[in-house]
Design a protein around this motif. Sequence first.
Motif, short mmCIF file in Angstrom:
data_model
loop_
_atom_site.label_atom_id
_atom_site.label_comp_id
_atom_site.label_asym_id
_atom_site.label_seq_id
_atom_site.Cartn_x
_atom_site.Cartn_y
_atom_site.Cartn_z
N ASP A 154 1.02 -1.07 -0.03
CA ASP A 154 0.07 0.07 0.11
C ASP A 154 0.86 1.26 -0.04
OD1 ASP A 154 -1.93 1.83 0.38
OD2 ASP A 154 -2.54 1.37 2.16
N SER A 155 1.09 1.93 -1.30
CA SER A 155 2.01 3.26 -1.32
C SER A 155 1.23 4.36 -0.54
CB SER A 155 2.33 3.31 -2.56
OG SER A 155 1.05 3.43 -3.42
N SER A 156 -0.05 4.37 -0.02
CA SER A 156 -0.43 5.36 0.33
C SER A 156 0.08 5.88 1.77
CB SER A 156 -2.05 5.29 0.73
OG SER A 156 -2.29 4.35 1.65
N TRP A 157 0.82 5.09 2.53
CA TRP A 157 1.42 5.39 3.76
C TRP A 157 2.42 6.17 3.61
CZ3 TRP A 157 6.35 3.06 5.76
CH2 TRP A 157 6.62 3.20 7.02
N ASN A 158 2.63 7.49 3.84
CA ASN A 158 3.71 8.38 3.57
C ASN A 158 4.11 8.89 5.16
OD1 ASN A 158 3.44 8.80 0.92
ND2 ASN A 158 1.61 9.73 1.13
N PRO A 159 5.28 8.01 5.39
CA PRO A 159 5.67 8.59 6.83
C PRO A 159 6.71 9.62 6.58
CG PRO A 159 6.81 6.65 5.89
CD PRO A 159 5.75 6.95 5.15
N ILE A 160 7.56 10.13 7.73
CA ILE A 160 8.50 10.92 7.67
C ILE A 160 9.87 10.38 7.85
CG2 ILE A 160 9.52 13.00 8.70
CD1 ILE A 160 6.92 14.07 9.48
N TRP A 161 10.70 10.39 6.95
CA TRP A 161 12.24 10.00 7.00
C TRP A 161 12.92 10.47 6.02
CZ3 TRP A 161 13.97 6.57 2.89
CH2 TRP A 161 13.14 6.43 1.80
N TYR A 162 14.31 10.38 6.09
CA TYR A 162 15.38 11.13 5.47
C TYR A 162 16.21 10.31 4.80
CZ TYR A 162 13.54 14.08 9.16
OH TYR A 162 12.70 15.09 10.09
N LEU A 163 16.70 10.97 3.49
CA LEU A 163 17.47 10.04 2.50
C LEU A 163 18.32 10.96 1.79
CD1 LEU A 163 17.91 7.88 0.60
CD2 LEU A 163 16.23 8.71 -0.77
N SER A 164 19.66 10.68 1.51
CA SER A 164 20.72 11.19 0.76
C SER A 164 21.43 10.06 -0.04
CB SER A 164 21.58 11.81 1.50
OG SER A 164 22.60 12.79 0.86
N THR A 165 21.54 10.36 -1.28
CA THR A 165 22.32 9.36 -2.12
C THR A 165 23.34 10.24 -2.63
OG1 THR A 165 20.95 9.80 -4.06
CG2 THR A 165 20.20 8.22 -2.75
N ASP A 170 32.83 3.92 -8.22
CA ASP A 170 32.45 2.31 -8.55
C ASP A 170 31.14 1.93 -8.03
OD1 ASP A 170 32.87 2.57 -5.76
OD2 ASP A 170 34.35 0.73 -5.74
N SER A 171 30.42 2.78 -7.60
CA SER A 171 29.11 2.61 -6.84
C SER A 171 28.09 3.83 -6.77
CB SER A 171 29.35 1.86 -5.44
OG SER A 171 29.88 2.84 -4.63
N TRP A 172 26.98 3.45 -6.18
CA TRP A 172 26.27 4.61 -5.66
C TRP A 172 25.74 4.41 -4.21
CZ3 TRP A 172 20.84 4.27 -4.48
CH2 TRP A 172 20.23 3.13 -4.78
N THR A 173 25.46 5.18 -3.49
CA THR A 173 25.44 4.91 -1.88
C THR A 173 24.15 5.56 -1.63
OG1 THR A 173 26.73 6.55 -1.41
CG2 THR A 173 27.66 4.69 -1.30
N ALA A 174 23.33 5.08 -0.63
CA ALA A 174 22.31 5.62 -0.03
C ALA A 174 22.25 5.56 1.45
CB ALA A 174 20.88 4.81 -0.40
N GLU A 175 22.00 6.79 2.13
CA GLU A 175 21.92 6.62 3.38
C GLU A 175 20.66 7.22 4.09
OE1 GLU A 175 25.18 8.37 6.94
OE2 GLU A 175 25.02 9.31 5.14
N ILE A 176 20.08 6.54 4.95
CA ILE A 176 18.57 6.41 5.54
C ILE A 176 18.71 6.71 6.93
CG2 ILE A 176 16.56 5.29 5.56
CD1 ILE A 176 17.32 3.89 2.95
N ARG A 177 17.69 7.79 7.28
CA ARG A 177 17.47 7.78 8.71
C ARG A 177 15.82 7.67 8.83
NH1 ARG A 177 15.98 11.88 12.46
NH2 ARG A 177 16.58 13.61 10.90
N ILE A 178 15.33 6.75 9.59
CA ILE A 178 14.06 6.32 9.91
C ILE A 178 13.76 6.56 11.30
CG2 ILE A 178 12.27 4.75 9.89
CD1 ILE A 178 13.77 3.21 7.80
N PRO A 179 12.96 7.71 11.55
CA PRO A 179 12.62 7.92 12.97
C PRO A 179 11.74 6.57 13.53
CG PRO A 179 12.07 9.84 11.91
CD PRO A 179 12.52 8.78 10.68
#
Length: 887
Positions: A154-165, A170-179
Amino acid sequence: MRNLLLSLSLVAIAFVHCYGQERDSIIEKRIYTTKSIGEVAAPKVDGDLNDKAWELVEWSGDFIEFRPDTGTPPTEQTLMKILYDDKNLYIGFKCFQEDPSTIERRLGRRDTFPGDWIEINLDSYNDDRTAFSFTASSSGVKSDEFVSNNDNFDSSWNPIWYLSTKVNDDSWTAEIRIPLSQLRFSKAQDQVWGLQATRRYFNNEERSLWQEVVANPPGWVSEFGELHGLIGLKPQKQLEIQPYSLSQLDTYEKEPGNPFRDGSDSKFAGGLDAKIGITNDLTLDLTINPDFGQVDADPGAIALDGFEIFFQERRPFFVENKNVFDFRLGGGPDNLFFSRRIGRTPQGFTTADSNLGEYEDIPNFTTILGAAKFSGKTANGWSIGLLESVTAKEFGEIKLDARPDVINGLPVLGTKRKEIVEPMTNYLVGRLQKDFNDRNSYIGGIFTATNRNLEGNLDFLHKSAYSGGLDFKHNWKNRTYYVEGVFSFSKVLGSEDAIEQTQRSLTHLFQRTDAGHVEVDSTRTSLSGTGGRIEIGKSGGGNWRYNLGGFWKSPELELNDIGFLRQADDFRQYANVRRVFNKPTSWFRQASFGGEMSTAFDFEGNYNRIQYEIFGFVNFTNNYFLDFGAAHKPRIFVNTFLRGGPRWRYNEENFWYLFVGTDQRKKLSVVAGTVNSQATQDNFSFYRYRLSFNYQPINAMSISLNTEYSQNPSRTQYVREQSFNGQPRYILGAIDQETLSTTLRINYNLNPDLSLQYYAQPFIFKADFSDFNYVVNSTASNLDNRISLYDGDQIQLNNGSYEVDEDRDGSIDYSFADPDFVFVQFRSNLVLRWEYIPGSEIFLVWSQGITASGDVNNNFGTIIEDQLLNQKANNTFLLKATYRFNL
C-alpha cells in the motif's frame, strides 16, 4: 451441475498431483546483527557513509538474484549496514556499479520508483504478515509502502524519513534515517525483526535480494531474514498535527437569469489532520473539515447497463491504510466498506420548478465534518481498525430567477428557500484480526454501521444499515497451500417506501416477472441478507498454482450504504490452474500459462452462465512482453438486462485479447493491444484498441499518452419498458456504440521534492440507435425468436419521440424518447507540489472541466471541435498549504 463437477474434478486431480511435489528446498534464514551507536555521534545523512558510527558494524552483502534468474549471482553486488539509537534507525547501502555512467538517475514524484533503487523492508512486528518498506532511488526519490497480508503493498502510507544518495567511482550509495516514531514494534528488551533488502539493477531489469527467496514464494513478508541486536528499544508514541489553509476560485460561463451561475465563486477554508500514537502499536488519525481539492478527477465512463460505476478511492485520509478495513466478498469490487460513500454526492432532490423560473443549487459533495481512524497491530498479533466519520446535513438552495433578495431595504418574500437533500449521517467501521498457529493462520471480523438523522423528504433513504462478517485463512506446509473463507451479513432498516425501493433496485429486482423465489413486499421495514466466499488452493512452491472456490450473495444482501455491491442473488464457482516458468531460457525471462472455468447460478437454481478461459504472459529476453488470452461462453443468461422483466438470454460468445509492450525501461516505450469479442447471430460485438506511449526525454521529465477506442454494436440494447394492452413491453434497439478517450500525463521534477504534474483526458461516448424491436421470448436460443422488429408502418420519429402503433389500428399505443445521445467530457489538472520540509507541502492547482452533449450524426473530429475546442471550460484555481508539526 455436470460442468461444476468437471471443474471440481480437474482441480482435485491437479491438487493431488501437485501436493506430492515438495516445496523447493528450505532456504536458511540470514541474520544481520545491528548495534546501538551508544555515545558515538549519529551519522549525518549525506550519502557519504564515512561517519565514525558506521565503523561499529560490519557490511553484509552476498545478495542473490531473484529475477529473472532466481538463485544465481547478480550482475553487481550490494552491501548493507544498519545502526540505531534511541530515536532513529540508520541504514547504509553501497550499490556497486562498474561503470557509474550507467546508473539510471531518473527523477519522479514520491512513490514512483524511478531508475536504479534500493529498498529495505522491516517486519518490526515479526508477524510474517506486515512490514514497513522504504525505497531510495539513486536520484534521491523516496518511496514508502505498508505491506499487509504478507504481500499486499500500500503506497498511500507516507511516513517522515530522511534520505541522501551519492554517486561514487565504483558505486552509488544511499544513507537513510528512519525515526522510530514512524515504526511499530513491541516493548521487548531484546527484539527480533524480519528483514529484507531488494535492489533494482536498472540496466538488466534485475532484482537481487539480501535474503534469498524461492522463485514462486507463497508470500513476501513470511520469507524475510532476521534483524538481531535491537536491545532496549523504547517504543515512540507518534504525535503529528498538520493544519491546512486553502484559497479557491472557480470560474465558469455565466448563465443568464440563474442566480447561482454568475460567472465565479470563491472560498477560503481551513482544516486539520492529526496522527496520535495512543500506544506504540496503535495510532489515531483525525481529520477535521478535510479538503481533497488536489486529487485527480475520476476518468470518464458511461454504463448503459444501469449499474453504478466503481471508481477508486483517491482521497488521502481514506486511502492511507485502507487495507486494514478491506473485506471483499469476491466477484469484482464488492466490499463491506467502500469509503467513497462517506462524503458522497447528496442523494436527495428539491422541489424547484423550472416552469416557474426557479433555479436550484445542490452541493457536489456532502461535507465531512470530521473523521477518526484508529488502527494498528499489537505485539501479540491483534490487528485493529476503527473508523468513525460524521457528515453534515446538506441543503439545496432554490431561488426564483436572479431578482434581488432586498428591494428598497426590505426583504423580498418568496424569492428563495432551502430544502434538505442529505441528512446528517454517522458512519462506523470496526475491523479485527488475530494471528495464531505460529502466524500461519488468522481469523478476523468486521462490523459497519450507517445511521442517518432523516427529516424532510428523505424517507426514501435507509434510516440505519448494518453489516458484518468473519474471515479466516489457514496456510500449511510452509505456506504452500491455503484455505480461506469469508462470511458476511447485512441488515437495512427504514420506511416501507425505502425498503420497497431497495427491493426494486437494479441490485435486487425482487419484482422480476419470472422469479419464484423473491417478491416485493411493500409492508417490510427491514431487509436482511448474507454473502460469503470459500477458496482452497496452492500459492507457493514448484511451478504450479491453482485454486478452487465459490462465492454467494443472497437476494436480500444490501451493502451500498457504506459498502459496494453491484448485484445480489448470485452464486458462482470457479477453478483456476496456472503453470509458471521462472527459469530464463534463450528466448524468455519469465512466462506463465493457465486456464480457468467458472459457472453462475441464481438462488432459484437457474443456471445462468459458464465460461472457459485460457491466458498467458511472456516476458522476453529483450524485456518486451506479450499478454494474451481467449474465452468461450456457451451459456449467458442475465437476470438484470430487462430491469425487472424475465431472464434474458444472450447468444454464445467468443472473445480474445492480445497486448504487446516494448521494454518499459527505454526512453521511449510502447504498449499496443486489442480486445475482440463476437456473439453468434451478430447479437453483439466488442472491439477495443489501445495504444500507449511513454517518453522520458530527460531524467527530470516523463510523458505518457494513452489512447483507447472501442466499438460495442448490439442488436438488442435495452431502451425502456412500456405497457401494451395491459402487458409489459420491453423495448430494445440496435445500437452503434463508440467510445474514444485519450489520457495525457506530463511529470516534470525539478528535484525529488518539487514537481509539476499535468493530467488531461478528453472522453467521448456516442450511442446511435436504430432497428427498434421488442421482446417476445426472452430465453429463446435463436435471436430471431427472441425479439420482433417493428415494421416501418409501426414506428415513427416525431419531435424527439418514437411513436408506436403496434397493432396498426391508426392510434398510438405507446411512445418513448429518442435514446440517441453523445456525452462529451474533458478533465485536466495542473499541479505544482512542493514538499518544502518532510511531511509539509504546498499545492498550487489549476483544474479545467467541460461537460457537453453532441450530435450522433457527427464524427469524432466535429464533436471535438464543437463540444470541446469551442466550449468555455470551468476553471478552478486552488492554493493549499500544509505544515506538519512533530511533537
